[in-house]
Design a protein around this motif. Structure first.
Motif, PDB file in Angstrom:
ATOM      1  N   PRO A   3       0.780  -1.220   0.019  1.00 48.29           N
ATOM      2  CA  PRO A   3      -0.019  -0.110  -0.085  1.00 48.29           C
ATOM      3  C   PRO A   3       1.025   1.322   0.004  1.00 48.29           C
ATOM      4  CG  PRO A   3      -0.949  -1.606   1.597  1.00 48.29           C
ATOM      5  CD  PRO A   3       0.573  -2.095   1.144  1.00 48.29           C
ATOM      6  N   ASP A   4       0.328   2.374  -0.328  1.00 46.68           N
ATOM      7  CA  ASP A   4       0.796   3.586  -0.360  1.00 46.68           C
ATOM      8  C   ASP A   4       1.977   3.915   0.281  1.00 46.68           C
ATOM      9  OD1 ASP A   4      -0.714   3.973   1.590  1.00 46.68           O
ATOM     10  OD2 ASP A   4      -2.177   5.219   0.437  1.00 46.68           O
ATOM     11  N   THR A   5       2.138   3.990   1.717  1.00 47.21           N
ATOM     12  CA  THR A   5       3.156   4.538   2.461  1.00 47.21           C
ATOM     13  C   THR A   5       4.131   3.441   3.143  1.00 47.21           C
ATOM     14  OG1 THR A   5       1.656   4.548   4.326  1.00 47.21           O
ATOM     15  CG2 THR A   5       1.828   6.568   2.992  1.00 47.21           C
ATOM     16  N   LEU A   6       3.591   2.264   2.697  1.00 44.85           N
ATOM     17  CA  LEU A   6       4.258   0.983   3.464  1.00 44.85           C
ATOM     18  C   LEU A   6       5.387   0.623   2.677  1.00 44.85           C
ATOM     19  CD1 LEU A   6       1.504  -0.871   4.974  1.00 44.85           C
ATOM     20  CD2 LEU A   6       2.624   0.757   5.812  1.00 44.85           C
ATOM     21  N   GLY A   7       6.405   1.348   2.750  1.00 52.43           N
ATOM     22  CA  GLY A   7       7.736   1.133   2.182  1.00 52.43           C
ATOM     23  C   GLY A   7       7.938   1.916   0.965  1.00 52.43           C
ATOM     24  N   THR A  13       9.489   7.358  12.193  1.00 52.65           N
ATOM     25  CA  THR A  13       8.128   7.616  12.332  1.00 52.65           C
ATOM     26  C   THR A  13       7.076   6.621  11.976  1.00 52.65           C
ATOM     27  OG1 THR A  13       8.119   8.195  10.061  1.00 52.65           O
ATOM     28  CG2 THR A  13       8.891   9.922  11.687  1.00 52.65           C
ATOM     29  N   GLU A  14       5.859   6.873  12.456  1.00 52.85           N
ATOM     30  CA  GLU A  14       4.992   6.261  12.327  1.00 52.85           C
ATOM     31  C   GLU A  14       4.483   6.191  10.743  1.00 52.85           C
ATOM     32  OE1 GLU A  14       2.102   7.739  14.879  1.00 52.85           O
ATOM     33  OE2 GLU A  14       2.908   6.681  16.754  1.00 52.85           O
ATOM     34  N   ASN A  15       4.071   5.045  10.184  1.00 56.93           N
ATOM     35  CA  ASN A  15       3.323   5.052   8.893  1.00 56.93           C
ATOM     36  C   ASN A  15       1.912   4.921   8.828  1.00 56.93           C
ATOM     37  OD1 ASN A  15       6.190   4.888   6.999  1.00 56.93           O
ATOM     38  ND2 ASN A  15       6.468   3.615   9.013  1.00 56.93           N
ATOM     39  N   TYR A  16       1.272   5.883   8.438  1.00 59.32           N
ATOM     40  CA  TYR A  16      -0.201   5.819   7.996  1.00 59.32           C
ATOM     41  C   TYR A  16      -0.818   5.509   6.837  1.00 59.32           C
ATOM     42  CZ  TYR A  16      -0.159   8.379  12.962  1.00 59.32           C
ATOM     43  OH  TYR A  16       0.115   8.436  13.975  1.00 59.32           O
ATOM     44  N   THR A  17      -1.663   4.707   6.754  1.00 54.89           N
ATOM     45  CA  THR A  17      -2.277   4.263   5.408  1.00 54.89           C
ATOM     46  C   THR A  17      -3.625   3.868   5.566  1.00 54.89           C
ATOM     47  OG1 THR A  17      -2.164   2.808   3.620  1.00 54.89           O
ATOM     48  CG2 THR A  17      -1.455   2.013   5.629  1.00 54.89           C
ATOM     49  N   LYS A  18      -4.399   4.040   4.786  1.00 55.31           N
ATOM     50  CA  LYS A  18      -6.000   3.705   4.817  1.00 55.31           C
ATOM     51  C   LYS A  18      -6.117   2.361   4.080  1.00 55.31           C
ATOM     52  CE  LYS A  18      -7.837   8.396   4.157  1.00 55.31           C
ATOM     53  NZ  LYS A  18      -8.644   9.224   3.530  1.00 55.31           N
ATOM     54  N   LEU A  19      -5.060   1.573   3.948  1.00 55.14           N
ATOM     55  CA  LEU A  19      -5.078   0.436   3.370  1.00 55.14           C
ATOM     56  C   LEU A  19      -4.773  -0.984   4.014  1.00 55.14           C
ATOM     57  CD1 LEU A  19      -3.700   1.447   0.012  1.00 55.14           C
ATOM     58  CD2 LEU A  19      -5.969   0.407   0.225  1.00 55.14           C
ATOM     59  N   LEU A  20      -4.609  -0.821   5.443  1.00 58.15           N
ATOM     60  CA  LEU A  20      -4.337  -1.912   6.141  1.00 58.15           C
ATOM     61  C   LEU A  20      -5.726  -3.206   5.968  1.00 58.15           C
ATOM     62  CD1 LEU A  20      -2.693  -0.585   9.521  1.00 58.15           C
ATOM     63  CD2 LEU A  20      -1.665  -1.536   7.629  1.00 58.15           C
ATOM     64  N   TRP A  21      -6.751  -2.690   5.822  1.00 59.75           N
ATOM     65  CA  TRP A  21      -7.741  -3.666   5.688  1.00 59.75           C
ATOM     66  C   TRP A  21      -7.641  -4.562   4.594  1.00 59.75           C
ATOM     67  CZ3 TRP A  21     -11.197  -4.052   1.586  1.00 59.75           C
ATOM     68  CH2 TRP A  21     -10.959  -2.981   0.367  1.00 59.75           C
ATOM     69  N   VAL A  22      -6.724  -3.951   3.528  1.00 64.30           N
ATOM     70  CA  VAL A  22      -6.307  -4.949   2.425  1.00 64.30           C
ATOM     71  C   VAL A  22      -4.840  -5.766   2.798  1.00 64.30           C
ATOM     72  CG1 VAL A  22      -5.556  -4.778   0.002  1.00 64.30           C
ATOM     73  CG2 VAL A  22      -7.336  -3.193   0.797  1.00 64.30           C
ATOM     74  N   PRO A 138      -5.524   3.778  -2.203  1.00 62.60           N
ATOM     75  CA  PRO A 138      -7.121   3.414  -2.291  1.00 62.60           C
ATOM     76  C   PRO A 138      -7.878   3.316  -3.407  1.00 62.60           C
ATOM     77  CG  PRO A 138      -6.354   4.509  -0.097  1.00 62.60           C
ATOM     78  CD  PRO A 138      -5.295   4.537  -0.987  1.00 62.60           C
ATOM     79  N   ALA A 139      -7.333   4.371  -4.243  1.00 58.67           N
ATOM     80  CA  ALA A 139      -8.067   4.578  -5.747  1.00 58.67           C
ATOM     81  C   ALA A 139      -7.610   3.435  -6.641  1.00 58.67           C
ATOM     82  CB  ALA A 139      -7.922   5.930  -6.098  1.00 58.67           C
ATOM     83  N   ASP A 140      -6.379   3.057  -6.248  1.00 65.64           N
ATOM     84  CA  ASP A 140      -5.906   2.206  -7.371  1.00 65.64           C
ATOM     85  C   ASP A 140      -6.441   0.712  -7.021  1.00 65.64           C
ATOM     86  OD1 ASP A 140      -3.802   3.872  -8.567  1.00 65.64           O
ATOM     87  OD2 ASP A 140      -2.540   3.264  -7.070  1.00 65.64           O
ATOM     88  N   TYR A 141      -6.692   0.473  -5.635  1.00 66.48           N
ATOM     89  CA  TYR A 141      -7.307  -0.801  -5.305  1.00 66.48           C
ATOM     90  C   TYR A 141      -8.564  -0.874  -5.636  1.00 66.48           C
ATOM     91  CZ  TYR A 141      -8.354  -5.063  -2.419  1.00 66.48           C
ATOM     92  OH  TYR A 141      -8.696  -6.229  -2.127  1.00 66.48           O
TER      93      TYR A 141
END
Length: 301
Positions: A3-7, A13-22, A138-141
């Motif tokens: 997902p976007d910010t994961l790598g 720092t903390e990494n925030y993403t709306k895609l952990l559900w995926v 999220p839009a890509d998924y």
């Protein structure tokens, strides 16, 4: 597939993403799928595992307060920092993520008449994103799932990913000849509605779901229940005592709250055990039977 910010990661720092559900929920979903494909479980086992997730979600008031995307994004500040009110305002992106990916797979299979599935979504993300050094958004998924379904899935994502609408399970399950049934037990029990934990001889209130007798009548999280109707309170005694009561009966709870002794008069509610099942629809069509077999590698029966 990231997902976007994961790598690449900034480990400072903390990494925030709306895609952990995926990323997490989708992985949890595929755990069951792979076990089925390896023939380590049967189709009924696979569906029973989803029933357990559905029941847990339906018993959690927080499903109306936090969307899947918000639960993913807020993981650092909420999911890993649970408090006494989490049951009322949070959900697990693992559990609901597993469930929504399960339903999304069925939606794609039904819409494409079995030509595509969530597998094709993952293959596309692997080839077009991972292999090209890109992370997906999220839009890509959503766009990729729509590409495989051959139709817009905006309503699905608005309701179940970005929103907090109650899931209409049967509108999706029917596509492969299944339906969710909910049956209440004939035996109803009086209940308090608080989650309790007993440690070192102390009976403590650990959480209180909204709209329960305990929530509505003043019992608080972290209260220590020391007596019920003048009897010393324990987990075992309380369960046994309440099993003899009925809707509308009153009990007097003696509690310590911040070292102050209080008495609370509670009118008990009534609760019937809800039995959830995923079963075949009556008179499934040939198309439903075919989609079911292609998905779960067994005949629909």
């Amino acid at each position: 597939i990231r997902p976007d910010t994961l790598g690449p990661f900034d480990y400072e720092t903390e990494n925030y993403t709306k895609l952990l559900w995926v990323a997490e929920g989708g992985t949890a979903y595929y755990e069951g799928i792979l076990l089925r494909r390896a023939d380590l479980i049967n189709d009924k086992d696979m569906l029973e595992s989803k029933v357990a997730v559905i029941k847990a979600l339906q018993n959690r008031p927080g499903r109306f307060e936090t969307s899947l995307e918000d639960a993913s994004f807020d993981a650092w500040i909420k999911y890993y920092r649970q408090d006494e009110n989490s049951v009322n305002n949070q959900i697990s992106y693992y559990d609901k993520g597993e469930l929504v990916n399960f339903l999304l797979d069925i939606e794609i299979r039904t819409a494409s008449n079995g030509a595509k599935s969530l597998d094709d979504v993952m293959r596309y993300l692997y080839n077009e994103f991972f292999k090209k050094g890109r992370n997906y958004t999220p839009a890509d998924y959503q766009k990729t799932t729509e590409m495989m379904a051959g139709k817009s899935l905006d309503e699905f994502f608005n309701k179940y990913v970005r929103g907090t609408a109650e899931i209409d399970y049967n509108s999706i399950l029917n596509g492969i000849g299944l339906k969710l049934t909910v049956e209440g037990s004939n035996k109803k029990q009086a209940y308090l509605g608080a989650a309790l934990a007993e440690n070192d001889g102390k009976l403590m209130v650990s959480s209180i779901p909204a709209d329960t007798p305990a929530y509505q009548q003043g019992l608080n999280t972290a209260d220590q229940i020391v007596a019920i109707d003048g009897n010393r309170a324990s987990q075992t005694f309380l369960q046994s005592y309440l099993s003899q009561m009925k809707l509308g009966d009153k009990v007097k709870l003696t509690v310590f709250r911040f070292d102050t002794l209080r008495e609370l008069d509670i009118t008990l509610g009534e609760q019937a055990n809800q039995n959830y099942s995923i079963v075949p629809v009556e008179n499934p069509t040939d198309a439903q039977k075919r989609l079911y077999k292609n998905y779960l590698l067994a005949d629909l029966k």
